[in-house]
Motif scaffolding. Structure first.
Motif, PDB file in Angstrom:
ATOM      1  N   GLY A  57       5.067  68.877 -24.789  1.00  0.00           N
ATOM      2  CA  GLY A  57       6.408  68.391 -25.067  1.00  0.00           C
ATOM      3  C   GLY A  57       6.924  67.601 -23.882  1.00  0.00           C
ATOM      4  O   GLY A  57       6.390  67.681 -22.767  1.00  0.00           O
ATOM      5  N   LEU A  58       7.963  66.840 -24.107  1.00  0.00           N
ATOM      6  CA  LEU A  58       8.548  66.034 -23.045  1.00  0.00           C
ATOM      7  C   LEU A  58       9.303  66.950 -22.087  1.00  0.00           C
ATOM      8  O   LEU A  58      10.198  67.691 -22.494  1.00  0.00           O
ATOM      9  N   THR A  59       8.935  66.905 -20.827  1.00  0.00           N
ATOM     10  CA  THR A  59       9.529  67.752 -19.797  1.00  0.00           C
ATOM     11  C   THR A  59      10.213  66.868 -18.774  1.00  0.00           C
ATOM     12  O   THR A  59       9.628  65.899 -18.286  1.00  0.00           O
ATOM     13  N   THR A  60      11.454  67.193 -18.467  1.00  0.00           N
ATOM     14  CA  THR A  60      12.221  66.480 -17.456  1.00  0.00           C
ATOM     15  C   THR A  60      12.649  67.488 -16.399  1.00  0.00           C
ATOM     16  O   THR A  60      13.127  68.564 -16.726  1.00  0.00           O
ATOM     17  N   GLN A  94       9.534  63.073 -15.005  1.00  0.00           N
ATOM     18  CA  GLN A  94       9.385  63.240 -16.453  1.00  0.00           C
ATOM     19  C   GLN A  94       7.935  62.994 -16.844  1.00  0.00           C
ATOM     20  O   GLN A  94       7.308  62.025 -16.400  1.00  0.00           O
ATOM     21  N   ASP A  95       7.403  63.896 -17.676  1.00  0.00           N
ATOM     22  CA  ASP A  95       6.027  63.767 -18.155  1.00  0.00           C
ATOM     23  C   ASP A  95       5.857  64.708 -19.354  1.00  0.00           C
ATOM     24  O   ASP A  95       6.729  65.527 -19.633  1.00  0.00           O
ATOM     25  N   TYR A  96       4.736  64.604 -20.036  1.00  0.00           N
ATOM     26  CA  TYR A  96       4.413  65.548 -21.109  1.00  0.00           C
ATOM     27  C   TYR A  96       3.766  66.772 -20.475  1.00  0.00           C
ATOM     28  O   TYR A  96       2.859  66.649 -19.649  1.00  0.00           O
ATOM     29  N   ASP A 149       4.165  77.343 -19.036  1.00  0.00           N
ATOM     30  CA  ASP A 149       3.462  77.334 -17.748  1.00  0.00           C
ATOM     31  C   ASP A 149       3.695  76.065 -16.926  1.00  0.00           C
ATOM     32  O   ASP A 149       3.601  76.101 -15.703  1.00  0.00           O
ATOM     33  N   PHE A 150       3.950  74.943 -17.575  1.00  0.00           N
ATOM     34  CA  PHE A 150       4.212  73.657 -16.932  1.00  0.00           C
ATOM     35  C   PHE A 150       3.144  73.292 -15.885  1.00  0.00           C
ATOM     36  O   PHE A 150       3.448  73.094 -14.706  1.00  0.00           O
ATOM     37  N   PRO A 151       1.872  73.163 -16.281  1.00  0.00           N
ATOM     38  CA  PRO A 151       0.838  72.841 -15.297  1.00  0.00           C
ATOM     39  C   PRO A 151       1.019  71.472 -14.638  1.00  0.00           C
ATOM     40  O   PRO A 151       0.718  71.307 -13.444  1.00  0.00           O
ATOM     41  N   GLN A 152       1.503  70.463 -15.384  1.00  0.00           N
ATOM     42  CA  GLN A 152       1.711  69.136 -14.796  1.00  0.00           C
ATOM     43  C   GLN A 152       2.801  69.183 -13.726  1.00  0.00           C
ATOM     44  O   GLN A 152       2.645  68.627 -12.634  1.00  0.00           O
ATOM     45  N   LEU A 153       3.902  69.834 -14.044  1.00  0.00           N
ATOM     46  CA  LEU A 153       5.011  69.936 -13.095  1.00  0.00           C
ATOM     47  C   LEU A 153       4.598  70.731 -11.867  1.00  0.00           C
ATOM     48  O   LEU A 153       4.895  70.336 -10.735  1.00  0.00           O
ATOM     49  N   LYS A 154       3.898  71.851 -12.077  1.00  0.00           N
ATOM     50  CA  LYS A 154       3.440  72.649 -10.938  1.00  0.00           C
ATOM     51  C   LYS A 154       2.505  71.838 -10.043  1.00  0.00           C
ATOM     52  O   LYS A 154       2.575  71.920  -8.819  1.00  0.00           O
ATOM     53  N   THR A 212      15.410  71.973 -11.566  1.00  0.00           N
ATOM     54  CA  THR A 212      15.968  72.302 -12.879  1.00  0.00           C
ATOM     55  C   THR A 212      15.104  71.626 -13.938  1.00  0.00           C
ATOM     56  O   THR A 212      14.878  70.413 -13.857  1.00  0.00           O
ATOM     57  N   VAL A 213      14.635  72.411 -14.920  1.00  0.00           N
ATOM     58  CA  VAL A 213      13.670  71.900 -15.890  1.00  0.00           C
ATOM     59  C   VAL A 213      14.267  71.923 -17.295  1.00  0.00           C
ATOM     60  O   VAL A 213      14.903  72.893 -17.695  1.00  0.00           O
ATOM     61  N   GLY A 214      14.050  70.835 -18.033  1.00  0.00           N
ATOM     62  CA  GLY A 214      14.381  70.747 -19.456  1.00  0.00           C
ATOM     63  C   GLY A 214      13.118  70.384 -20.219  1.00  0.00           C
ATOM     64  O   GLY A 214      12.304  69.592 -19.751  1.00  0.00           O
ATOM     65  N   HIS A 215      12.940  70.978 -21.406  1.00  0.00           N
ATOM     66  CA  HIS A 215      11.707  70.750 -22.157  1.00  0.00           C
ATOM     67  C   HIS A 215      12.021  70.685 -23.651  1.00  0.00           C
ATOM     68  O   HIS A 215      12.847  71.453 -24.154  1.00  0.00           O
TER      69      HIS A 215
END
Length: 90
Positions: free
Chosen positions: A15-18, A38-40, A45-50, A68-71
């Motif tokens: 999903g789109l994560t900001t 911002q990325d998918y 777990d948010f592996p891309q963000l981590k 602060t994370v929105g998904h």
């Protein structure tokens, strides 16, 4: 015609994560700076963000203050409802 990599990720559950990243300025630690990422990514777990935050802490000088994370999943399962009958007109 092939589907884009972003569309394939959405079908795989991404999903789109900001994320709003607040960090301290290296030269002026009393000041906070904001960065929007911002990325998918996969919830929860948010592996891309981590991975990005690990890169940040290893490579950049500005220490993190708050993230602060929105998904939102953009492709969701279809909602189906059972019909009680069938009506035909001419």
């Amino acid at each position: 015609m092939q589907a884009s990599p972003e569309f394939r990720k959405q079908l795989a559950g991404y999903g789109l994560t900001t994320a709003e990243i607040l960090y301290r300025m290296p030269d002026h630690p009393a000041l906070l700076q904001s960065y929007i990422w911002q990325d998918y990514d996969l919830f929860p777990d948010f592996p891309q963000l981590k991975g990005f935050l690990d890169f940040w802490t290893r490579t950049l000088d500005g220490p993190l203050f708050r993230v602060t994370v929105g998904h939102c999943r953009l492709i969701k399962p279809a909602e189906l409802k059972a019909l009680g009958g069938e009506f035909r007109l001419h």
